[in-house]
Motif scaffolding. Structure first.
Motif, PDB file in Angstrom:
ATOM      1  N   GLY A 137      31.689  -1.005  17.326  1.00 31.42           N
ATOM      2  CA  GLY A 137      31.666  -2.460  17.364  1.00 31.42           C
ATOM      3  C   GLY A 137      32.416  -3.038  18.550  1.00 31.42           C
ATOM      4  N   ALA A 138      33.240  -2.223  19.200  1.00 29.66           N
ATOM      5  CA  ALA A 138      34.026  -2.683  20.349  1.00 29.66           C
ATOM      6  C   ALA A 138      33.566  -2.035  21.653  1.00 29.66           C
ATOM      7  CB  ALA A 138      35.504  -2.371  20.119  1.00 29.66           C
ATOM      8  N   LYS A 139      32.405  -1.409  21.656  1.00 26.46           N
ATOM      9  CA  LYS A 139      31.994  -0.621  22.808  1.00 26.46           C
ATOM     10  C   LYS A 139      31.809  -1.438  24.081  1.00 26.46           C
ATOM     11  CE  LYS A 139      26.956  -0.655  22.212  1.00 26.46           C
ATOM     12  NZ  LYS A 139      25.762   0.209  22.111  1.00 26.46           N
ATOM     13  N   ASP A 140      31.499  -2.722  23.949  1.00 21.57           N
ATOM     14  CA  ASP A 140      31.275  -3.553  25.129  1.00 21.57           C
ATOM     15  C   ASP A 140      32.512  -4.341  25.535  1.00 21.57           C
ATOM     16  OD1 ASP A 140      28.570  -2.784  25.407  1.00 21.57           O
ATOM     17  OD2 ASP A 140      27.979  -4.193  23.833  1.00 21.57           O
ATOM     18  N   GLN A 145      40.896  -5.830  25.652  1.00 21.04           N
ATOM     19  CA  GLN A 145      40.362  -6.665  24.578  1.00 21.04           C
ATOM     20  C   GLN A 145      40.312  -5.926  23.244  1.00 21.04           C
ATOM     21  OE1 GLN A 145      36.627  -7.399  26.624  1.00 21.04           O
ATOM     22  NE2 GLN A 145      37.283  -9.459  27.236  1.00 21.04           N
ATOM     23  N   THR A 146      40.901  -4.741  23.204  1.00 18.32           N
ATOM     24  CA  THR A 146      40.872  -3.930  21.986  1.00 18.32           C
ATOM     25  C   THR A 146      42.290  -3.668  21.490  1.00 18.32           C
ATOM     26  OG1 THR A 146      40.968  -1.819  23.184  1.00 18.32           O
ATOM     27  CG2 THR A 146      38.782  -2.758  22.786  1.00 18.32           C
ATOM     28  N   SER A 147      42.391  -3.220  20.256  1.00 24.03           N
ATOM     29  CA  SER A 147      43.692  -2.830  19.712  1.00 24.03           C
ATOM     30  C   SER A 147      44.068  -1.451  20.252  1.00 24.03           C
ATOM     31  CB  SER A 147      43.629  -2.782  18.191  1.00 24.03           C
ATOM     32  OG  SER A 147      42.812  -1.700  17.758  1.00 24.03           O
ATOM     33  N   GLY A 148      45.344  -1.105  20.079  1.00 25.52           N
ATOM     34  CA  GLY A 148      45.785   0.215  20.517  1.00 25.52           C
ATOM     35  C   GLY A 148      45.035   1.331  19.821  1.00 25.52           C
ATOM     36  N   GLY A 149      44.764   1.140  18.529  1.00 23.03           N
ATOM     37  CA  GLY A 149      44.029   2.155  17.778  1.00 23.03           C
ATOM     38  C   GLY A 149      42.601   2.307  18.264  1.00 23.03           C
ATOM     39  N   GLU A 150      41.939   1.183  18.551  1.00 19.03           N
ATOM     40  CA  GLU A 150      40.567   1.241  19.053  1.00 19.03           C
ATOM     41  C   GLU A 150      40.519   1.941  20.409  1.00 19.03           C
ATOM     42  OE1 GLU A 150      38.458  -2.752  17.178  1.00 19.03           O
ATOM     43  OE2 GLU A 150      39.761  -2.950  18.935  1.00 19.03           O
ATOM     44  N   ALA A 151      41.465   1.588  21.274  1.00 21.10           N
ATOM     45  CA  ALA A 151      41.494   2.201  22.598  1.00 21.10           C
ATOM     46  C   ALA A 151      41.732   3.711  22.500  1.00 21.10           C
ATOM     47  CB  ALA A 151      42.582   1.547  23.450  1.00 21.10           C
ATOM     48  N   GLN A 152      42.623   4.131  21.606  1.00 20.41           N
ATOM     49  CA  GLN A 152      42.899   5.561  21.475  1.00 20.41           C
ATOM     50  C   GLN A 152      41.707   6.296  20.876  1.00 20.41           C
ATOM     51  OE1 GLN A 152      44.289   7.815  22.945  1.00 20.41           O
ATOM     52  NE2 GLN A 152      46.386   8.029  22.149  1.00 20.41           N
ATOM     53  N   ARG A 153      41.016   5.674  19.936  1.00 22.52           N
ATOM     54  CA  ARG A 153      39.826   6.312  19.378  1.00 22.52           C
ATOM     55  C   ARG A 153      38.731   6.437  20.434  1.00 22.52           C
ATOM     56  NH1 ARG A 153      40.964   2.740  15.188  1.00 22.52           N
ATOM     57  NH2 ARG A 153      38.946   1.671  15.270  1.00 22.52           N
ATOM     58  N   ALA A 154      38.641   5.447  21.316  1.00 22.91           N
ATOM     59  CA  ALA A 154      37.691   5.543  22.430  1.00 22.91           C
ATOM     60  C   ALA A 154      38.103   6.672  23.381  1.00 22.91           C
ATOM     61  CB  ALA A 154      37.618   4.219  23.185  1.00 22.91           C
ATOM     62  N   ALA A 155      39.411   6.840  23.563  1.00 22.63           N
ATOM     63  CA  ALA A 155      39.895   7.918  24.415  1.00 22.63           C
ATOM     64  C   ALA A 155      39.545   9.290  23.824  1.00 22.63           C
ATOM     65  CB  ALA A 155      41.408   7.797  24.620  1.00 22.63           C
ATOM     66  N   ILE A 156      39.566   9.387  22.505  1.00 19.37           N
ATOM     67  CA  ILE A 156      39.156  10.640  21.862  1.00 19.37           C
ATOM     68  C   ILE A 156      37.663  10.864  22.086  1.00 19.37           C
ATOM     69  CG2 ILE A 156      38.920  11.849  19.660  1.00 19.37           C
ATOM     70  CD1 ILE A 156      41.426  10.351  18.714  1.00 19.37           C
ATOM     71  N   ALA A 157      36.873   9.798  21.988  1.00 18.70           N
ATOM     72  CA  ALA A 157      35.441   9.919  22.264  1.00 18.70           C
ATOM     73  C   ALA A 157      35.222  10.397  23.691  1.00 18.70           C
ATOM     74  CB  ALA A 157      34.747   8.575  22.039  1.00 18.70           C
ATOM     75  N   ARG A 158      35.998   9.854  24.629  1.00 14.36           N
ATOM     76  CA  ARG A 158      35.897  10.290  26.025  1.00 14.36           C
ATOM     77  C   ARG A 158      36.234  11.773  26.151  1.00 14.36           C
ATOM     78  NH1 ARG A 158      40.139   7.613  29.948  1.00 14.36           N
ATOM     79  NH2 ARG A 158      41.466   8.817  28.508  1.00 14.36           N
ATOM     80  N   ALA A 159      37.262  12.220  25.428  1.00 14.37           N
ATOM     81  CA  ALA A 159      37.646  13.631  25.477  1.00 14.37           C
ATOM     82  C   ALA A 159      36.554  14.540  24.930  1.00 14.37           C
ATOM     83  CB  ALA A 159      38.940  13.836  24.694  1.00 14.37           C
ATOM     84  N   MET A 160      35.725  14.007  24.027  1.00 14.20           N
ATOM     85  CA  MET A 160      34.691  14.809  23.375  1.00 14.20           C
ATOM     86  C   MET A 160      33.347  14.792  24.098  1.00 14.20           C
ATOM     87  SD  MET A 160      35.768  16.348  20.631  1.00 14.20           S
ATOM     88  CE  MET A 160      34.201  16.662  19.803  1.00 14.20           C
ATOM     89  N   ILE A 161      33.183  13.960  25.120  1.00 11.90           N
ATOM     90  CA  ILE A 161      31.869  13.712  25.699  1.00 11.90           C
ATOM     91  C   ILE A 161      31.217  14.974  26.266  1.00 11.90           C
ATOM     92  CG2 ILE A 161      32.777  13.044  27.972  1.00 11.90           C
ATOM     93  CD1 ILE A 161      29.734  11.451  26.153  1.00 11.90           C
ATOM     94  N   GLN A 162      32.007  15.923  26.747  1.00  6.20           N
ATOM     95  CA  GLN A 162      31.450  17.145  27.310  1.00  6.20           C
ATOM     96  C   GLN A 162      31.297  18.263  26.282  1.00  6.20           C
ATOM     97  OE1 GLN A 162      30.181  17.392  30.189  1.00  6.20           O
ATOM     98  NE2 GLN A 162      31.028  15.681  31.342  1.00  6.20           N
ATOM     99  N   GLY A 163      31.664  17.995  25.038  1.00  9.21           N
ATOM    100  CA  GLY A 163      31.649  19.055  24.032  1.00  9.21           C
ATOM    101  C   GLY A 163      32.645  20.142  24.387  1.00  9.21           C
ATOM    102  N   PRO A 164      33.923  19.788  24.572  1.00  5.54           N
ATOM    103  CA  PRO A 164      34.917  20.738  25.086  1.00  5.54           C
ATOM    104  C   PRO A 164      35.215  21.877  24.124  1.00  5.54           C
ATOM    105  CG  PRO A 164      36.017  18.799  24.229  1.00  5.54           C
ATOM    106  CD  PRO A 164      34.539  18.498  24.200  1.00  5.54           C
ATOM    107  N   GLY A 165      35.623  23.001  24.698  1.00  8.99           N
ATOM    108  CA  GLY A 165      36.054  24.116  23.874  1.00  8.99           C
ATOM    109  C   GLY A 165      37.422  23.854  23.271  1.00  8.99           C
ATOM    110  N   LEU A 166      38.235  23.068  23.978  1.00 10.64           N
ATOM    111  CA  LEU A 166      39.598  22.820  23.530  1.00 10.64           C
ATOM    112  C   LEU A 166      40.028  21.410  23.921  1.00 10.64           C
ATOM    113  CD1 LEU A 166      42.272  23.913  22.305  1.00 10.64           C
ATOM    114  CD2 LEU A 166      42.842  24.803  24.577  1.00 10.64           C
ATOM    115  N   ILE A 167      40.623  20.699  22.979  1.00  8.18           N
ATOM    116  CA  ILE A 167      41.199  19.382  23.256  1.00  8.18           C
ATOM    117  C   ILE A 167      42.718  19.513  23.323  1.00  8.18           C
ATOM    118  CG2 ILE A 167      41.692  17.110  22.284  1.00  8.18           C
ATOM    119  CD1 ILE A 167      38.887  16.894  21.372  1.00  8.18           C
ATOM    120  N   PHE A 168      43.289  19.011  24.407  1.00  9.17           N
ATOM    121  CA  PHE A 168      44.736  18.943  24.575  1.00  9.17           C
ATOM    122  C   PHE A 168      45.169  17.519  24.247  1.00  9.17           C
ATOM    123  CE2 PHE A 168      43.293  22.308  27.356  1.00  9.17           C
ATOM    124  CZ  PHE A 168      44.289  23.280  27.295  1.00  9.17           C
ATOM    125  N   ALA A 169      46.136  17.378  23.355  1.00 16.32           N
ATOM    126  CA  ALA A 169      46.618  16.053  22.958  1.00 16.32           C
ATOM    127  C   ALA A 169      48.129  15.998  23.128  1.00 16.32           C
ATOM    128  CB  ALA A 169      46.231  15.753  21.514  1.00 16.32           C
TER     129      ALA A 169
END
Length: 252
Positions: A137-140, A145-169
């Motif tokens: 709902g906040a993609k545009d 213009q987003t909350s900290g939680g929304e921005a961090q969840r988008a950052a997780i989506a960005r981390a997943m875009i390549q289908g990574p073998g390993l996520i570093f957090a």
């Protein structure tokens, strides 16, 4: 038997200061197993983030070896390492590092294009990930213009875009309030239950109990480790008690 995904052997990291050599990591030996949610804890200054950056190739090491999927990655050129990071690794930091003048959707697709994905495929996966992260709902919207939680969840989506073998957090909930932290941790737990391997640095016990294996770092060395079953919300209080007791035994 679990398969080793990432391995460090005798990892050392030091820097020079006023003519002295200051050690940060001191012959660290560790493995990250495929499908695990591995957590690194330790007191401030123990070298947690330094170890994370070293294992991901974002920082060089003074000596030792690092292997990913059985192939040595320490000693690769920055260009070679950048290709591995783009294809195999996803990153989530305390600060989201989203590009301020791009929408959440654009931030994610740009990361997909870096890996050479076809525009249509990348855009479709970005939309799917935003929905999965409950932020479609906040993609545009711009990050501001987003909350900290929304921005961090988008950052997780960005981390997943390549289908990574390993996520570093690295302290992924460190800048969030309690409710947003829980949302982010729930997403990370869900990713892990779906088979995603994660390596997370945290100082927060409530975050650490999401892992099934916790490594304790002290003075640049792995002092001890603690294993837990796969996370279940029903067992959260018991996991927190057990983990706190273990940490107390290490004088944390």
């Amino acid at each position: 038997m679990k398969k080793v995904l990432l391995q460090g052997r005798d990892i050392c990291k030091s820097f020079a200061q006023n003519g002295e050599t200051i050690p940060i990591l001191n012959k660290v030996n560790m493995e990250v197993y495929e499908g695990d949610f591995t957590v690194i804890m330790g007191a401030s200054g123990a070298g947690k983030s330094t170890l994370l950056y070293a294992l991901s190739g974002m920082d060089s090491i003074t000596s030792g070896e690092i292997e990913y999927r059985g192939k040595r990655i320490s000693g690769l050129t920055e260009k070679e390492m950048a290709r591995i990071r783009a294809k195999e690794f996803g990153f989530v930091f305390q600060q989201t590092h989203l590009v301020s003048n791009l929408t959440l959707f654009e931030n994610i697709v740009v990361a997909g294009y870096v890996g050479g994905g076809r525009p249509r495929d990348v855009q479709q996966r970005a939309s799917e990930l935003l929905s999965r992260m409950h932020v479609d709902g906040a993609k545009d919207r711009l990050p501001s213009q987003t909350s900290g939680g929304e921005a961090q969840r988008a950052a997780i989506a960005r981390a997943m875009i390549q289908g990574p073998g390993l996520i570093f957090a690295d302290e992924p909930t460190g800048a969030l309030n309690k409710s947003n932290s829980e949302e982010v941790l729930n997403l990370l737990s869900t990713l892990n239950s779906d088979g995603q391997s994660l390596l997370m640095v945290t100082h927060d016990v409530r975050a650490a109990i999401r892992g099934n294996r916790i490594l304790y770092l002290e003075d640049g060395k792995i002092l001890d480790e603690f294993t837990l079953p796969v996370y279940s919300a029903a067992d959260a209080r018991q996991r927190e008690t057990q983990t706190t007791q273990w940490l107390s035994s290490l004088r944390w």
